[in-house]
Scaffold this motif. Structure first.
Motif, PDB file in Angstrom:
ATOM      1  N   GLN A  54      12.671   1.987  -1.576  1.00  7.99           N
ATOM      2  CA  GLN A  54      12.034   2.890  -0.587  1.00  7.99           C
ATOM      3  C   GLN A  54      11.983   4.723  -1.051  1.00  7.99           C
ATOM      4  N   LEU A  55      13.163   4.737  -1.807  1.00 10.92           N
ATOM      5  CA  LEU A  55      13.570   6.148  -2.302  1.00 10.92           C
ATOM      6  C   LEU A  55      12.639   6.257  -3.420  1.00 10.92           C
ATOM      7  N   ASN A  56      12.331   5.427  -4.218  1.00 10.12           N
ATOM      8  CA  ASN A  56      11.502   5.744  -5.286  1.00 10.12           C
ATOM      9  C   ASN A  56      10.115   5.947  -4.845  1.00 10.12           C
ATOM     10  N   ASP A  57       9.708   5.335  -3.864  1.00  7.87           N
ATOM     11  CA  ASP A  57       8.393   5.396  -3.031  1.00  7.87           C
ATOM     12  C   ASP A  57       8.356   6.848  -2.370  1.00  7.87           C
ATOM     13  N   ARG A  58       9.413   7.033  -1.808  1.00  7.51           N
ATOM     14  CA  ARG A  58       9.426   8.534  -0.984  1.00  7.51           C
ATOM     15  C   ARG A  58       9.476   9.732  -2.125  1.00  7.51           C
ATOM     16  N   ILE A  59      10.007   9.538  -3.039  1.00  6.75           N
ATOM     17  CA  ILE A  59      10.127  10.728  -4.104  1.00  6.75           C
ATOM     18  C   ILE A  59       8.758  10.832  -4.747  1.00  6.75           C
ATOM     19  N   ARG A  60       8.024   9.772  -5.060  1.00  9.81           N
ATOM     20  CA  ARG A  60       6.632   9.969  -5.617  1.00  9.81           C
ATOM     21  C   ARG A  60       5.779  10.562  -4.554  1.00  9.81           C
ATOM     22  N   LEU A  61       5.812  10.094  -3.151  1.00 13.68           N
ATOM     23  CA  LEU A  61       5.011  10.704  -2.129  1.00 13.68           C
ATOM     24  C   LEU A  61       5.148  12.252  -1.884  1.00 13.68           C
ATOM     25  N   THR A  62       6.642  12.662  -2.042  1.00 11.93           N
ATOM     26  CA  THR A  62       6.852  13.940  -1.544  1.00 11.93           C
ATOM     27  C   THR A  62       6.948  15.022  -2.900  1.00 11.93           C
ATOM     28  N   CYS A  63       7.469  14.481  -3.894  1.00  7.83           N
ATOM     29  CA  CYS A  63       7.543  15.397  -5.053  1.00  7.83           C
ATOM     30  C   CYS A  63       6.575  15.342  -6.218  1.00  7.83           C
ATOM     31  N   GLY A  64       6.337  16.361  -6.962  1.00 10.44           N
ATOM     32  CA  GLY A  64       5.829  16.177  -8.405  1.00 10.44           C
ATOM     33  C   GLY A  64       6.960  15.728  -9.385  1.00 10.44           C
ATOM     34  N   GLU A  65       8.177  16.160  -8.990  1.00 14.66           N
ATOM     35  CA  GLU A  65       9.436  16.047  -9.864  1.00 14.66           C
ATOM     36  C   GLU A  65      10.597  15.859  -9.088  1.00 14.66           C
ATOM     37  N   LEU A  66      11.531  15.142  -9.445  1.00 11.34           N
ATOM     38  CA  LEU A  66      12.953  15.169  -8.742  1.00 11.34           C
ATOM     39  C   LEU A  66      13.646  14.427  -9.740  1.00 11.34           C
ATOM     40  N   ARG A  67      14.371  15.578 -10.537  1.00 11.33           N
ATOM     41  CA  ARG A  67      15.174  15.236 -11.708  1.00 11.33           C
ATOM     42  C   ARG A  67      16.506  15.910 -11.880  1.00 11.33           C
ATOM     43  N   PHE A  68      17.616  14.863 -12.147  1.00  8.52           N
ATOM     44  CA  PHE A  68      18.775  15.589 -12.284  1.00  8.52           C
ATOM     45  C   PHE A  68      19.242  15.432 -13.583  1.00  8.52           C
ATOM     46  N   CYS A 125       0.722  -1.243   0.130  1.00  8.66           N
ATOM     47  CA  CYS A 125      -0.067  -0.003  -0.030  1.00  8.66           C
ATOM     48  C   CYS A 125       0.979   1.188   0.096  1.00  8.66           C
ATOM     49  N   THR A 126       2.039   1.045   0.319  1.00  8.54           N
ATOM     50  CA  THR A 126       3.027   2.323   0.451  1.00  8.54           C
ATOM     51  C   THR A 126       3.150   2.825  -1.153  1.00  8.54           C
ATOM     52  N   LYS A 127       3.597   1.773  -1.668  1.00 13.37           N
ATOM     53  CA  LYS A 127       3.783   1.791  -3.092  1.00 13.37           C
ATOM     54  C   LYS A 127       2.460   2.565  -3.811  1.00 13.37           C
ATOM     55  N   LEU A 128       1.470   1.934  -3.552  1.00  7.85           N
ATOM     56  CA  LEU A 128       0.277   2.401  -4.211  1.00  7.85           C
ATOM     57  C   LEU A 128       0.010   3.872  -3.788  1.00  7.85           C
ATOM     58  N   GLU A 129       0.251   3.956  -2.629  1.00  5.91           N
ATOM     59  CA  GLU A 129      -0.106   5.573  -2.118  1.00  5.91           C
ATOM     60  C   GLU A 129       0.835   6.510  -2.631  1.00  5.91           C
ATOM     61  N   ALA A 130       2.090   6.021  -2.934  1.00  5.55           N
ATOM     62  CA  ALA A 130       3.022   7.049  -3.591  1.00  5.55           C
ATOM     63  C   ALA A 130       2.710   7.040  -5.049  1.00  5.55           C
ATOM     64  N   ALA A 131       2.109   6.289  -5.668  1.00  7.21           N
ATOM     65  CA  ALA A 131       1.918   6.353  -7.330  1.00  7.21           C
ATOM     66  C   ALA A 131       0.504   7.302  -7.278  1.00  7.21           C
ATOM     67  N   LEU A 132      -0.192   7.005  -6.377  1.00  9.52           N
ATOM     68  CA  LEU A 132      -1.592   7.651  -6.442  1.00  9.52           C
ATOM     69  C   LEU A 132      -1.012   9.365  -6.366  1.00  9.52           C
ATOM     70  N   ALA A 133      -0.072   9.617  -5.034  1.00  7.81           N
ATOM     71  CA  ALA A 133       0.145  11.053  -4.863  1.00  7.81           C
ATOM     72  C   ALA A 133       0.874  11.475  -6.031  1.00  7.81           C
ATOM     73  N   ARG A 134       1.856  10.942  -6.916  1.00 12.36           N
ATOM     74  CA  ARG A 134       2.533  11.694  -7.966  1.00 12.36           C
ATOM     75  C   ARG A 134       1.157  11.488  -9.212  1.00 12.36           C
ATOM     76  N   MET A 158      -8.249   1.228  -1.923  1.00 17.21           N
ATOM     77  CA  MET A 158      -6.996   0.505  -2.116  1.00 17.21           C
ATOM     78  C   MET A 158      -6.776  -0.465  -1.126  1.00 17.21           C
ATOM     79  N   GLN A 159      -7.498  -0.329  -0.035  1.00 20.26           N
ATOM     80  CA  GLN A 159      -7.431  -1.192   1.373  1.00 20.26           C
ATOM     81  C   GLN A 159      -8.247  -2.506   0.940  1.00 20.26           C
ATOM     82  N   GLY A 160      -9.258  -2.229   0.132  1.00 17.00           N
ATOM     83  CA  GLY A 160     -10.010  -3.490  -0.156  1.00 17.00           C
ATOM     84  C   GLY A 160      -9.664  -4.535  -1.081  1.00 17.00           C
ATOM     85  N   GLY A 161      -8.455  -4.396  -1.875  1.00 13.75           N
ATOM     86  CA  GLY A 161      -7.982  -5.137  -2.991  1.00 13.75           C
ATOM     87  C   GLY A 161      -8.562  -4.708  -4.135  1.00 13.75           C
ATOM     88  N   TYR A 162      -8.976  -3.488  -4.288  1.00  8.98           N
ATOM     89  CA  TYR A 162      -9.220  -3.042  -5.708  1.00  8.98           C
ATOM     90  C   TYR A 162      -8.071  -3.317  -6.766  1.00  8.98           C
TER      91      TYR A 162
END
Length: 960
Positions: free
Chosen positions: A590-604, A375-384, A434-438
């Motif tokens: 974890q970093l990839n998930d955190r970036i999606r949760l926190t940022c719209g973009e993080l690019r180098f 669910c952490t990954k889903l939440e991160a992708a939903l946020a992005r 998300m929590q119900g298996g959708y």
């Protein structure tokens, strides 16, 4: 609007609070043409007219029509009104777009007078095109026989050559094959752009019939956005166009494709003759998602694709990368059609590993369906995804054009035009489910239990290109053998007629039919983008006060001067690693998930800036671009600092995977955008900044990556990368840029001052010798070329002024367009002029690069002749001013102002350039001709197929 207005009746209204708009849906009583207006306080006004265009074969008739209707009309009898508008309108967008099931003609402008002119020209083009009385348009834009000096026939045509270039792309071949397998009973099975092998099947009569059937007002969907004068717009639509037509039968979309198992399709794609075939097999899979109307499913499918394959640490990518079964796996959703579908692509694998790779993916999908998705990954992708949808950055399209395309994704098929224009509670619903298996259920429906699917195996081949060329030659031989002498004479006569028409300039009377702005309609000074300089917490800050709707855009500019060429290539690679390897507190996953949760973009990325007046020194910078909601800014900055200061470069397998993917991306860029590659090589020949950029991200950087892959030595490379990162990622080298309408710059600087080490400042500038003029080629597996030629006009003693913008516009549209595109058959061409001294001609998807090089050599003579004729420059000046004032998103306003800052171009200099442009005369341009001639005698770089390169007499040829 309670009563009809100019023949239009309002059907309904809908408030759109997220856009601060009201949607008005209307219908034209006489014809049934439908119209939507987004009434909102937006000065950039947009008009678009779309038609459902459903192909019944692979001839590309609607793609050819898209080009052809813009080649003159009854009211505007010039050869190419589209080009004339490019010359002298203040448009912010002007183009036409062919989709698998529709054709769209959109324009936008901030000038009300210009807006109405653009709208009228497009309406006359689609409803009263010159194609009915001038078959030369079809032969020019579509296809024709053309005879060489020996009397041998060849196929030629703008769309024909464009699609030859497109068919060099394995992605294009894969998508076409999947569409054919997934939708065997609908128009989606055909290549709407046209298959080069089938385009010559199209007759002129079929071409006209397609226009009559589909371009009827009863089929029209008209879109308006912004503060338009509705009364005037509706009056123009009704009185000048629609009321002369009767209502006709609307085009009806066929039923959706019933589920089918498309089985396995096998096709070959061309690879360069020197490329090794093993390890280049590709697998493509298509899964139909349902209907356009199920928006929640489509958005959820995109979120699921991000979770499953959004980065190398995602489950499906790991399943193949960790076993070294393939080099990459990607998922993408095609949702702008009536029956959206999801594509999975496994790239660069050995043929013997295909079954194992497929099984590894299937096993992982089953595991996730049974054990659940994190669910952490889903939440991160939903946020992005939510951030992206609410930001509404449409990239190359203006916001109004982007909204038009979103409206059509429902409206075209009978749905509500506003269905996709707002986010609403969509993500609240998905989070609740998300929590119900959708998402596990969705995974099963898409991948494991889907009856509507297909598979394609793409096999690399050294001979596919030659076989294709041989088949075309044999067809031409058969057709020529069937001609009588009278037939051949007639075809040669048509060629002569086309040549004569192309070379005959439009009459002054015809040109006068196009309304034009005057110089008085233009702003005397350029827009002054907000830029304040300050220092907070010891860090220099560039501050841009721009309305950003609660989003903050931040760029870190880190000095990377003093690097050797190989270190620059290392830096270009390092930028790809940052954000994708573990850090002190996060695994890579974890970093990839955190970036999606926190940022719209993080690019180098890494870039080089020229120093005014210098050719052998430049500034090189490592840049970090991030965007975040204001509420998440501190967390985003902390994350950025963590990546910069604690990235763990010991993750060798991940680093090697990224290098392999980078090589493929850069190789693909050579094949699909070779003109950019060629201009980059030319710039390196006379400029330190150009040479640096080549080593960072250009073809030289690609060669470095290719060599690293062939001779992988991580124990040697890793410490070099670590040394670079340790030296660059520090306060002493940082300049911070912040774009927002709130006072957050000081907060951001203070946070970074606490997070970054102090470090040591970089050397003053990078010393790097330009390469000197070369005549070189880059061989790619394609039948077309990208021919580039140019150099430094400053070496002839001519500095940069605003008049160079005018020279670029004049030569690009008055000379090169006609000589290289219209007569030569290339899909695109132009003259690139930059304030760094570059003047370079280029062509795009060009059937004869050698002929284009010859054409370039006459540019200065054309400029001299044009100036001596004393022709009016007003329209071209207007067009050049328009080019210099593009519509910029909030983020782009900040980055554009930053670029001017780093290049040493202040507002006073920009005003000086605008004044020089507005006051330019023929004598002003004539003074540039010698410098232009000197520049175009500089270097040559042609990117293309081997036969094209051999014809150009080059000194050296590399291969991708």
């Amino acid at each position: 609007m309670n009563t009809p207005l100019h023949g239009f009746t309002e059907i309904r209204q809908a408030p759109l609070p997220e856009l601060d708009a009201t949607l008005h849906e209307m219908e034209h009583e006489q014809t049934g043409a439908r119209l939507v207006w987004l009434e909102r306080d937006e000065v950039n006004m947009t008009f678009g007219i779309a038609f459902p265009t459903l192909p019944k074969d692979d001839t590309g008739v609607f793609h050819i029509l898209e080009h052809s209707v813009l080649c003159g009309s009854d009211r505007y009898p010039v050869k190419e009104p589209f080009v004339e508008l490019l010359k002298h309108s203040m448009n912010t967008f002007l183009n036409a777009l062919t989709f698998p099931d529709k054709t769209l003609y959109p324009i936008s402008s901030r000038n009300p007078k210009d807006f109405l002119t653009l709208m009228r020209v497009y309406l006359d083009a689609v409803f009263h095109p010159a194609i009915y009385h001038n078959p030369a348009i079809f032969r020019q834009e579509g296809w024709r026989y053309e005879f060489d000096a020996d009397g041998k026939p060849h196929y030629k045509g703008v769309v024909f050559n464009e699609m030859k270039g497109a068919f060099a792309d394995a992605d294009e071949l894969e998508t076409n094959a999947l569409n054919r397998a997934l939708f065997p009973n609908t128009p989606y099975r055909f290549v709407s752009g046209g298959d080069p092998a089938c385009i010559p099947d199209l007759t002129y009569e079929q071409f006209l019939a397609a226009h009559r059937k589909f371009y009827a007002p009863s089929n029209a969907l008209i879109f308006l956005d912004g503060a338009v004068d509705l009364d005037t717009v509706l009056r123009v639509l009704d009185e000048e166009y629609l009321r002369s037509f009767a209502r006709s039968e609307r085009t009806v979309f066929p039923p959706l494709q019933a589920p089918v198992d498309g089985g396995v399709q096998r096709i070959e794609y061309e690879v360069a003759s020197e490329a090794e075939e093993p390890g280049r097999t590709r697998l493509g899979y298509g899964f139909v998602l349902g209907s356009y109307a199920d928006r929640e499913t489509l958005v959820a499918a995109g979120v699921l694709a991000q979770v499953l394959a959004g980065d190398n640490e995602s489950p499906l990518c790991r399943a193949v990368l960790s076993r070294q079964l393939a080099k990459d796996l990607m998922l993408r959703v095609y949702d702008s059609v009536a029956q959206p579908w999801l594509q999975m692509e496994i790239t660069d694998l050995h043929a013997e590993n295909a079954a194992a790779a497929e099984q590894a993916v299937l096993d992982e999908l089953r595991r996730l369906a049974e054990q659940g998705i994190d669910c952490t990954k889903l939440e991160a992708a939903l946020a992005r995804r939510e951030f992206e949808m609410r930001e509404r950055d449409f990239g190359a399209y203006t916001p109004g054009v982007g909204l038009c395309m979103q409206a059509l994704e429902s409206w075209l098929y009978g749905g509500r035009p506003e269905a996709n224009l707002q986010v609403g509670a969509l993500f609240d619903s998905l989070r609740a489910k998300m929590q119900g298996g959708y998402f596990e259920d969705l995974l099963r429906r898409i991948f494991l239990e889907n009856p509507h699917k297909a598979k394609v195996v793409l096999t690399p081949s050294h001979t596919a290109g030659e076989a294709r060329r041989q088949a075309e030659a044999e067809r031409l031989t058969r057709e020529a053998a069937a001609w009588t002498e009278a037939d051949r004479t007639a075809l040669q006569q048509k060629q002569q007629e086309l040549d004569a028409w192309q070379q005959t300039p439009d009459s002054p009377e015809a040109l006068a039919t196009l309304p034009s702005l005057t110089l008085a309609d233009l702003p005397a000074a350029p827009t002054d983008l907000p830029l304040e300089t300050a220092t907070w917490a010891g860090i220099p800050v560039l501050r841009h006060r721009v309305k950003t709707r609660g989003i903050v855009y931040v760029t870190f500019y880190l000095d990377a001067d003093g690097l050797r060429p190989e270190q620059m290539s290392e830096l270009g690679y390092l930028c790809q690693l940052l954000g994708h390897l573990p850090t002190r507190h996060y695994t890579a996953e974890q970093l990839n998930d955190r970036i999606r949760l926190t940022c719209g973009e993080l690019r180098f990325y890494a870039t080089a800036y020229a120093i005014p007046g210098e050719t052998d020194r430049c500034h090189v910078k490592l840049c970090l671009s991030l965007s975040a909601l204001e509420s998440k800014l501190d967390a985003a900055l902390d994350l950025a600092a963590e990546v910069l200061t604690t990235t763990d470069l010991s993750a060798e397998p991940a680093a090697r995977d990224i290098l392999r993917q980078l090589r493929m991306q850069r190789m693909q860029n050579c094949i699909m955008a070779g003109h950019n590659v060629g201009i980059g090589r030319l710039t390196a020949q006379f400029s330190a900044a150009g040479a640096a950029q080549e080593y960072l991200t250009g073809f030289a950087g690609y060669q470095w990556v290719k060599a690293q892959e062939a001779h992988w030595d991580w124990p040697a490379l890793r410490p070099a990368l670590q040394e670079l990162l340790d030296a660059i990622a520090c306060q002493a080298r940082l300049t911070l840029a912040v774009t927002t309408d709130h006072d957050l710059a000081g907060q951001a600087a203070a946070r970074l001052a606490a997070a970054l080490p102090e470090g040591v400042a970089a050397p003053e500038a990078t010393a790097l010798a330009p390469w000197g003029a070369r005549r070189e080629g880059i061989a790619i597996p394609a039948d077309i070329a990208f021919a580039c030629c140019g150099g430094d006009f400053r070496r002839a003693g001519q500095g940069y002024t605003g008049a160079w913008q005018l020279a670029s516009k004049l030569l690009g549209l008055e000379y090169l367009w006609n000589a290289v595109r219209v007569q030569g058959g290339a899909y695109g061409t132009g003259l690139a002029v930059r304030d760094t001294g570059l003047a370079a001609c280029w062509s795009y998807r060009d059937p004869r690069g050698v002929q284009s090089l010859e054409t370039y050599s006459r540019c200065a003579d054309f400029l001299r002749q044009f100036c001596r004729e004393g022709r009016d420059l007003t329209g071209l000046i207007i067009g050049a001013v328009s080019d210099s004032e593009p519509l910029l998103s909030p983020q782009a306003q900040g980055t554009t102002a930053d670029t001017w800052y780093w290049q040493g171009v202040d507002y006073t200099e920009r005003c000086r350039r605008r004044k020089a442009l507005l006051s330019a005369t023929p004598d002003t341009l004539l003074a540039l001709a010698d410098a232009l001639e000197t520049a175009l005698q500089g270097g040559v770089c042609v990117v293309g197929g081997q036969p094209q390169l051999e014809a150009c007499g080059l000194d050296h040829i590399e291969s991708v």
